[in-house]
Design a protein around this motif. Structure first.
Motif, PDB file in Angstrom:
ATOM      1  N   THR A  28       0.836  -1.192   0.000  1.00  0.00           N
ATOM      2  CA  THR A  28       0.000   0.000   0.000  1.00  0.00           C
ATOM      3  C   THR A  28       0.874   1.246   0.000  1.00  0.00           C
ATOM      4  O   THR A  28       2.087   1.176   0.211  1.00  0.00           O
ATOM      5  CB  THR A  28      -0.925   0.005   1.222  1.00  0.00           C
ATOM      6  N   ILE A  29       0.250   2.393  -0.220  1.00  0.00           N
ATOM      7  CA  ILE A  29       1.020   3.636  -0.289  1.00  0.00           C
ATOM      8  C   ILE A  29       1.624   3.977   1.062  1.00  0.00           C
ATOM      9  O   ILE A  29       2.742   4.502   1.138  1.00  0.00           O
ATOM     10  CB  ILE A  29       0.120   4.793  -0.801  1.00  0.00           C
ATOM     11  N   THR A  30       0.918   3.657   2.152  1.00  0.00           N
ATOM     12  CA  THR A  30       1.468   3.939   3.479  1.00  0.00           C
ATOM     13  C   THR A  30       2.654   3.019   3.790  1.00  0.00           C
ATOM     14  O   THR A  30       3.623   3.446   4.414  1.00  0.00           O
ATOM     15  CB  THR A  30       0.388   3.774   4.547  1.00  0.00           C
ATOM     16  N   ARG A  31       2.578   1.773   3.371  1.00  0.00           N
ATOM     17  CA  ARG A  31       3.712   0.871   3.575  1.00  0.00           C
ATOM     18  C   ARG A  31       4.911   1.322   2.750  1.00  0.00           C
ATOM     19  O   ARG A  31       6.055   1.239   3.206  1.00  0.00           O
ATOM     20  CB  ARG A  31       3.332  -0.563   3.197  1.00  0.00           C
ATOM     21  N   GLN A  32       4.666   1.787   1.538  1.00  0.00           N
ATOM     22  CA  GLN A  32       5.745   2.294   0.708  1.00  0.00           C
ATOM     23  C   GLN A  32       6.404   3.504   1.351  1.00  0.00           C
ATOM     24  O   GLN A  32       7.625   3.688   1.268  1.00  0.00           O
ATOM     25  CB  GLN A  32       5.205   2.648  -0.680  1.00  0.00           C
ATOM     26  N   SER A  40       2.325  12.659   1.349  1.00  0.00           N
ATOM     27  CA  SER A  40       1.652  13.203   2.526  1.00  0.00           C
ATOM     28  C   SER A  40       0.694  14.324   2.143  1.00  0.00           C
ATOM     29  O   SER A  40      -0.425  14.404   2.655  1.00  0.00           O
ATOM     30  CB  SER A  40       2.693  13.714   3.523  1.00  0.00           C
ATOM     31  N   THR A  41       1.133  15.193   1.246  1.00  0.00           N
ATOM     32  CA  THR A  41       0.260  16.266   0.778  1.00  0.00           C
ATOM     33  C   THR A  41      -0.956  15.708   0.046  1.00  0.00           C
ATOM     34  O   THR A  41      -2.079  16.185   0.223  1.00  0.00           O
ATOM     35  CB  THR A  41       1.036  17.207  -0.154  1.00  0.00           C
ATOM     36  N   LEU A  42      -0.736  14.686  -0.772  1.00  0.00           N
ATOM     37  CA  LEU A  42      -1.846  14.068  -1.498  1.00  0.00           C
ATOM     38  C   LEU A  42      -2.850  13.439  -0.528  1.00  0.00           C
ATOM     39  O   LEU A  42      -4.069  13.603  -0.677  1.00  0.00           O
ATOM     40  CB  LEU A  42      -1.307  13.021  -2.463  1.00  0.00           C
ATOM     41  N   LEU A  43      -2.354  12.719   0.481  1.00  0.00           N
ATOM     42  CA  LEU A  43      -3.245  12.120   1.477  1.00  0.00           C
ATOM     43  C   LEU A  43      -4.036  13.191   2.212  1.00  0.00           C
ATOM     44  O   LEU A  43      -5.238  13.034   2.478  1.00  0.00           O
ATOM     45  CB  LEU A  43      -2.432  11.290   2.473  1.00  0.00           C
ATOM     46  N   LEU A  44      -3.367  14.285   2.532  1.00  0.00           N
ATOM     47  CA  LEU A  44      -4.035  15.383   3.228  1.00  0.00           C
ATOM     48  C   LEU A  44      -5.123  15.997   2.361  1.00  0.00           C
ATOM     49  O   LEU A  44      -6.236  16.270   2.831  1.00  0.00           O
ATOM     50  CB  LEU A  44      -3.008  16.442   3.623  1.00  0.00           C
TER      51      LEU A  44
END
Length: 257
Positions: free
Chosen positions: A212-216, A233-237
């Motif tokens: 997943t993106i968080t694991r990456q 991080s900006t994209l997730l936000l």
């Protein structure tokens, strides 16, 4: 001194929000390391997010898993909310405790337990296994959100639809579901974010092509500080804020109507 509570509240909000907002300008810095304030501005970190296959594949995989989790968590959580509402007083608190238990158990323990079970079943690095694990976190949020709407239902509309000749399925669709739209939207939002933003469980049971993106993000921080992390991080936000604003605007529109 009436301004004192407001002052402390604004200070607490600033303490929590400002460190998150600092990530946004850092994501536009140019260079092989993170810098604040940026000396040069550019979008190379966002370009790397799509050009580099390990980041692109992880992002698309997280979106797919989050969409599957949301699609499954909504009907299951809605059914659980109705079940808790109509359960007897004797069993309601016990059932609610079991539904909300995944939110109480530390994620590190849940992730380790899932790793042990999935290793025996051969479910490691398997998409349905990851979806099931994320469902355990998403269903409680949907149950809580929809439960608020279930408690505020106008059940007279359902009875009126039945008296007009509608069967139970159509009466539920036409009289109950429209009242639950705001709660369903909120529950779907929470389910999507709970899956998309989850990192601890993914560290135990997802790797390789199913990262997943968080694991990456954790992997890149372990090896070296990759500036692409700031863009992610900006994209997730932005995704989280967009979903929250969309839900808030829909709730406001619904309340006006």
């Amino acid at each position: 001194m009436r301004w004192l509570p407001t002052f402390f509240l604004m200070g607490a909000v600033a303490f929590l929000i400002l460190p998150i907002l600092i990530v946004i300008p850092m994501s536009f810095s140019v260079g092989s390391y993170l810098a604040f304030p940026p000396t040069d501005w550019g979008t190379q970190n966002f370009q790397a997010l799509w050009v580099r296959p390990e980041w692109r594949d992880a992002l698309l995989y997280s979106l797919k898993v989050a969409a599957l989790v949301t699609a499954l968590a909504l009907p299951i959580g809605t059914a659980a909310a109705f079940g808790l509402e109509y359960a007897s007083e004797r069993w309601r608190s016990v059932l609610r405790m079991f539904v909300l238990l995944p939110l109480v158990v530390p994620l590190i323990l849940l992730g380790f337990a899932l790793y042990v079970v999935y290793a025996q079943l051969g479910w490691l690095n398997w998409t349905p296994g990851l979806v099931l694990s994320h469902l355990s976190l998403a269903i409680p949020y949907v149950t809580l959100a929809v439960g608020v709407g279930v408690q505020a239902l106008d059940r007279e509309r359902f009875l009126a639809a039945r008296l007009c000749g509608a069967d139970q399925a159509r009466a539920f669709r036409d009289a109950i579901l429209p009242q639950l739209y705001p709660s369903l939207m909120a529950g779907g939002l929470f389910a999507f974010v709970a899956s998309f933003d989850e990192a601890v469980i993914a560290l135990f049971i997802a790797s390789g092509e199913n990262s997943t993106i968080t694991r990456q993000m954790f992997t890149s921080l372990r090896d070296r500080i990759d500036p692409t992390v700031s863009a992610v991080s900006t994209l997730l936000l932005m995704i989280t804020l967009s979903l929250v604003l969309a839900s808030a605007l829909r709730d406001r529109k619904t309340n006006r109507s």
